[in-house]
Design a protein around this motif. Structure first.
Motif: not given
Length: 84
Positions: A30-50
């Motif tokens: 992951v890139a330096e300063n990567c947030t949880v939100q950015q990781l979830l977006a990269d994985m295309d799972i934003v908005g899912q219950r997790l």
């Protein structure tokens, strides 16, 4: 080959340092300063219950946009399943 191309992509996209984390028992960059939100977006799972756990501690959803990963973090992402 995939890993090399992903590292090149990340370096071009973020123009910074690349970190190694363990995501659900698999290595991931992951890139330096990567947030949880950015990781979830990269994985295309934003908005899912997790639930997201980093180094055996739950990261509350309210902190997903501000929690930044560090080198070697152990990350677990678990999908919530309802039932009765």
């Amino acid at each position: 080959m995939f890993i090399v191309s992903r590292i090149v992509y990340l370096k071009r996209r973020f123009k910074g340092v690349i970190l190694n984390i363990i995501l659900n028992d698999e290595s991931r960059t992951v890139a330096e300063n990567c947030t949880v939100q950015q990781l979830l977006a990269d994985m295309d799972i934003v908005g899912q219950r997790l639930a997201v756990e980093v180094n055996e501690e739950i990261v509350p959803k309210s902190r997903h946009d501000s929690f930044v990963f560090s080198e070697g973090d152990k990350v677990e992402i678990v999908h919530a399943i309802g039932g009765g």
